[in-house]
Structures are given as C-alpha cells and as structure tokens.
Scaffold this motif. Structure first.
Motif, PDB file in Angstrom:
ATOM      1  N   TYR A  33       0.983  -1.300  -0.095  1.00 32.99           N
ATOM      2  CA  TYR A  33      -0.197  -0.099  -0.004  1.00 32.99           C
ATOM      3  C   TYR A  33       0.753   1.235  -0.009  1.00 32.99           C
ATOM      4  CZ  TYR A  33      -3.435  -3.407   2.019  1.00 32.99           C
ATOM      5  OH  TYR A  33      -3.966  -4.390   1.900  1.00 32.99           O
ATOM      6  N   TYR A  35       0.306   5.387   1.121  1.00 34.84           N
ATOM      7  CA  TYR A  35      -0.336   6.486   1.594  1.00 34.84           C
ATOM      8  C   TYR A  35       0.447   7.745   1.736  1.00 34.84           C
ATOM      9  CZ  TYR A  35      -2.971   2.376   3.796  1.00 34.84           C
ATOM     10  OH  TYR A  35      -3.673   1.429   4.060  1.00 34.84           O
ATOM     11  N   GLN A  37       0.911  11.379   4.110  1.00 32.35           N
ATOM     12  CA  GLN A  37       0.346  12.472   5.181  1.00 32.35           C
ATOM     13  C   GLN A  37       0.942  13.910   4.930  1.00 32.35           C
ATOM     14  OE1 GLN A  37       1.994  11.681   8.970  1.00 32.35           O
ATOM     15  NE2 GLN A  37       0.317  12.498  10.102  1.00 32.35           N
ATOM     16  N   GLY A  42      -4.272  13.599   8.506  1.00 30.13           N
ATOM     17  CA  GLY A  42      -3.964  12.184   8.882  1.00 30.13           C
ATOM     18  C   GLY A  42      -3.737  11.440   7.629  1.00 30.13           C
ATOM     19  N   LEU A  43      -3.351  10.019   7.680  1.00 24.09           N
ATOM     20  CA  LEU A  43      -2.867   9.521   6.589  1.00 24.09           C
ATOM     21  C   LEU A  43      -4.058   8.921   5.588  1.00 24.09           C
ATOM     22  CD1 LEU A  43      -1.241   8.212   9.149  1.00 24.09           C
ATOM     23  CD2 LEU A  43      -0.334   6.926   7.790  1.00 24.09           C
ATOM     24  N   PHE A  45      -5.178   7.111   2.004  1.00 25.41           N
ATOM     25  CA  PHE A  45      -4.676   6.021   0.986  1.00 25.41           C
ATOM     26  C   PHE A  45      -4.693   6.426  -0.545  1.00 25.41           C
ATOM     27  CE2 PHE A  45      -5.068   2.068  -0.955  1.00 25.41           C
ATOM     28  CZ  PHE A  45      -5.837   1.941  -2.002  1.00 25.41           C
ATOM     29  N   TYR A  48      -3.277   0.488  -4.006  1.00 29.28           N
ATOM     30  CA  TYR A  48      -2.992  -0.950  -3.412  1.00 29.28           C
ATOM     31  C   TYR A  48      -2.567  -1.956  -4.433  1.00 29.28           C
ATOM     32  CZ  TYR A  48      -4.850  -5.558  -2.318  1.00 29.28           C
ATOM     33  OH  TYR A  48      -5.244  -6.976  -2.212  1.00 29.28           O
ATOM     34  N   ASP A  56      -6.785  -1.346  -6.741  1.00 35.93           N
ATOM     35  CA  ASP A  56      -7.521  -0.160  -5.994  1.00 35.93           C
ATOM     36  C   ASP A  56      -6.635   0.863  -6.245  1.00 35.93           C
ATOM     37  OD1 ASP A  56      -8.720   1.760  -4.862  1.00 35.93           O
ATOM     38  OD2 ASP A  56      -9.138   0.462  -3.043  1.00 35.93           O
ATOM     39  N   SER A  58      -7.898   3.986  -6.227  1.00 40.50           N
ATOM     40  CA  SER A  58      -8.868   4.934  -6.091  1.00 40.50           C
ATOM     41  C   SER A  58      -8.324   6.235  -5.381  1.00 40.50           C
ATOM     42  CB  SER A  58     -10.000   4.639  -5.490  1.00 40.50           C
ATOM     43  OG  SER A  58      -9.738   4.018  -4.178  1.00 40.50           O
ATOM     44  N   LEU A  91       4.171   7.273   2.501  1.00 41.34           N
ATOM     45  CA  LEU A  91       4.378   5.947   3.375  1.00 41.34           C
ATOM     46  C   LEU A  91       4.032   4.633   2.604  1.00 41.34           C
ATOM     47  CD1 LEU A  91       3.157   7.587   6.552  1.00 41.34           C
ATOM     48  CD2 LEU A  91       5.269   6.692   6.626  1.00 41.34           C
ATOM     49  N   GLN A 102      -0.870  -3.922   8.740  1.00 42.67           N
ATOM     50  CA  GLN A 102      -0.002  -3.335   7.801  1.00 42.67           C
ATOM     51  C   GLN A 102       1.090  -2.882   8.550  1.00 42.67           C
ATOM     52  OE1 GLN A 102      -1.906  -0.726   5.013  1.00 42.67           O
ATOM     53  NE2 GLN A 102      -3.900  -2.008   4.917  1.00 42.67           N
TER      54      GLN A 102
ATOM     55  N   LEU B  34      -7.893  -0.877  14.151  1.00 40.09           N
ATOM     56  CA  LEU B  34      -6.328  -0.724  14.466  1.00 40.09           C
ATOM     57  C   LEU B  34      -6.148   0.485  15.119  1.00 40.09           C
ATOM     58  CD1 LEU B  34      -6.681  -1.798  11.214  1.00 40.09           C
ATOM     59  CD2 LEU B  34      -4.773  -2.723  11.821  1.00 40.09           C
ATOM     60  N   TYR B  36      -2.405   2.645  15.663  1.00 38.37           N
ATOM     61  CA  TYR B  36      -1.351   2.850  15.224  1.00 38.37           C
ATOM     62  C   TYR B  36      -0.440   3.968  16.107  1.00 38.37           C
ATOM     63  CZ  TYR B  36      -1.320  -0.465  11.272  1.00 38.37           C
ATOM     64  OH  TYR B  36      -1.472  -1.273  10.278  1.00 38.37           O
ATOM     65  N   PHE B  46       2.196  -0.551  14.263  1.00 35.88           N
ATOM     66  CA  PHE B  46       0.932  -1.136  14.962  1.00 35.88           C
ATOM     67  C   PHE B  46       1.122  -1.514  16.377  1.00 35.88           C
ATOM     68  CE2 PHE B  46      -2.521  -4.025  14.932  1.00 35.88           C
ATOM     69  CZ  PHE B  46      -2.477  -5.032  15.653  1.00 35.88           C
ATOM     70  N   PHE B  89      -2.883   6.990  16.106  1.00 38.99           N
ATOM     71  CA  PHE B  89      -3.927   7.313  14.816  1.00 38.99           C
ATOM     72  C   PHE B  89      -5.037   5.734  15.130  1.00 38.99           C
ATOM     73  CE2 PHE B  89      -2.424  10.547  12.345  1.00 38.99           C
ATOM     74  CZ  PHE B  89      -1.182  10.503  12.439  1.00 38.99           C
ATOM     75  N   LYS B 101      -7.676  -1.734   2.456  1.00 36.13           N
ATOM     76  CA  LYS B 101      -6.994  -0.566   2.690  1.00 36.13           C
ATOM     77  C   LYS B 101      -7.588  -0.009   4.068  1.00 36.13           C
ATOM     78  CE  LYS B 101     -10.558   2.327   0.233  1.00 36.13           C
ATOM     79  NZ  LYS B 101     -10.447   2.835  -1.128  1.00 36.13           N
ATOM     80  N   LEU B 102      -6.621   0.783   4.526  1.00 38.84           N
ATOM     81  CA  LEU B 102      -6.896   1.627   5.871  1.00 38.84           C
ATOM     82  C   LEU B 102      -7.482   2.978   5.736  1.00 38.84           C
ATOM     83  CD1 LEU B 102      -3.822   0.307   7.964  1.00 38.84           C
ATOM     84  CD2 LEU B 102      -6.175  -0.745   8.132  1.00 38.84           C
ATOM     85  N   PHE B 104      -7.994   6.329   8.101  1.00 35.88           N
ATOM     86  CA  PHE B 104      -7.337   6.744   9.334  1.00 35.88           C
ATOM     87  C   PHE B 104      -8.108   7.870   9.888  1.00 35.88           C
ATOM     88  CE2 PHE B 104      -3.478   4.454  10.134  1.00 35.88           C
ATOM     89  CZ  PHE B 104      -3.092   4.055   8.615  1.00 35.88           C
ATOM     90  N   GLY B 105      -7.970   7.929  11.089  1.00 35.21           N
ATOM     91  CA  GLY B 105      -8.569   9.286  11.671  1.00 35.21           C
ATOM     92  C   GLY B 105      -7.305  10.218  11.599  1.00 35.21           C
ATOM     93  N   GLY B 106      -7.516  11.536  12.296  1.00 38.58           N
ATOM     94  CA  GLY B 106      -6.570  12.498  12.192  1.00 38.58           C
ATOM     95  C   GLY B 106      -5.462  12.377  13.232  1.00 38.58           C
ATOM     96  N   GLY B 107      -5.621  11.488  14.175  1.00 40.77           N
ATOM     97  CA  GLY B 107      -4.688  11.217  15.317  1.00 40.77           C
ATOM     98  C   GLY B 107      -4.906  12.068  16.321  1.00 40.77           C
TER      99      GLY B 107
END
Lengths: 113, 114
Positions: A33, A35, A37, A42-43, A45, A48, A56, A58, A91, A102, B34, B36, B46, B89, B101-102, B104-107
C-alpha cells in the motif's frame, strides 16, 4: 527480520520536476500500500497492490501520480510535474495475509519548492 | 467526508495514570479496527487491533474497546509511561472488501508527563 524500507528518506524538488519514490516491502508480503500524510493531516490511502497488479487506485489524487510493482516486491510511486500541494510524507506499507495488520516503512518526506 | 474521526487532537496525562483515546466511525462496512502509534520522522507502528466480532481486546498495557452500535472505539493505556508520548492513529478497514485499505483518523497527540 528486515522491515519495510523506503528511499529516499527526504526529497526536495522544484515544482514541475518528476520524482520517483521507492518501497521495499517485507519479504513474502503480497499486499503493498501507498499512503501519504500531508502537514497536519491524517494518513490518506493512495493505491493498493496485490502481487504486481493494482486492483485499487482510487486514492491517487490526479493522473500525475502513478505506481508500479515488479516481481511482487519493490514498488515505485512516480509523481510527474510536481506541484507544491504534493509536499507530504509518502508512506508505504505491506501486509502478509488478509486479516492482519499493515507494517509501515519510515516514509519519504517530499518537499516541492 | 471523514469516515474515521478522532475528535481530541491532543491529550496530556500524568505518568502512571490511564490514557483514554477515542475514535468514531461512520461506515458500517468497517469490520476491522486498528491503533497505530507514530513518533516523529518514523512510520506508524502497529499497536493493537480488534475485529468487529469482539468488543474488547487486550495486549499488555493496551486495551481496545469496540461499541458497534455506537460506531465507537477507544484505546486505554494503563499505566501510561513517558515513552508512550506520540501521535496515535485509529484506523478502520473492511476485511470483506478487496484490499483491506486502511482509513485513518486525524490522530491524537499524547503527552505523558513524568
């Protein structure tokens, strides 16, 4: 064992230039993957890979972004005609099996001036 | 639209006390969650995960709680240690969806004071 590695760790480029970012996943991890930031965010996507194919894409923000993966291992993310808004930490992560976490690399910090 | 939200951008806690981090999600297709931890200039590491078939998962000092009806999860760290100071996160994915695919929140930035 070795974790996910990325190179370069830092890249400063001029607006309009192309850049290539590299990711070496953990050996044996079939899923990869990308990503990014952005500052204060936040991170997000991007793309993939399962093996060498990308089911993917997208999250790629524009057609200036592309990625490939060869030999089911190394992946390259290419950004053409970079813009200042492309500045971010990119990342890479890999995963061994479907129901697992991951593992992330240290990232490449890209600065477009 | 933010599908995963961490409404507290920062948290300060005394060493030895409990840290509680919260996360809300909107997508009912998410079934794997999850947490992180991220130090500056490093990639996320993780910490702990939970499947939607459970409501609690514990690993040492870290416990994750999932409330599916409220679409809410939390991470408890007890006791908190100065080395826990980092950005945390929350992330979610759908195992049944292709790719996992993950999102994520803003942290949440945690500072543990000695």
């Amino acid at each position: 064992g070795a974790g996910v590695s990325q190179s370069p760790s830092n890249k400063v480029t001029e607006k309009g230039k192309d850049v290539e970012l590299r990711c070496d996943p953990i050996s044996g991890h079939t899923a990869l993957y990308w990503y990014r930031q952005s500052l204060g965010q936040g991170l997000e996507f991007l793309i993939y890979f399962q093996g060498n194919s990308a089911p993917d894409k997208s999250g790629l923000p524009s057609d200036r972004f592309s990625a490939e993966r060869t030999g089911g291992s190394v992946s390259t993310l290419t950004i053409q005609r970079t813009q200042q808004e492309d500045s971010a930490v990119y990342l890479c992560a890999s995963r061994q099996k479907r129901e697992s976490e991951q593992y992330f690399g240290p990232g490449t910090r890209l600065t477009v001036t | 639209d933010q599908q995963v939200k961490q409404n507290s951008p920062s948290l300060s806690v005394q060493e030895g006390r409990i840290s509680i981090l919260n996360c809300d999600y909107t997508n009912s297709m998410f079934d794997y969650f999850l947490w992180y931890k991220k130090y500056p200039a490093e990639g996320p590491t993780f910490l702990i995960s939970i499947s939607s078939i459970k409501d609690k998962n514990e690993d040492g000092r870290f416990t994750v709680f999932l409330n599916k009806s409220a679409k809410h999860l939390s991470l408890h760290i007890v006791p908190s240690q100065p080395g826990d100071s980092a950005v945390y996160f929350c992330a979610a994915s759908g195992i049944k969806a292709a790719g996992n695919k993950l999102t994520f929140g803003g942290g949440t930035r945690v500072l543990v004071k000695p």
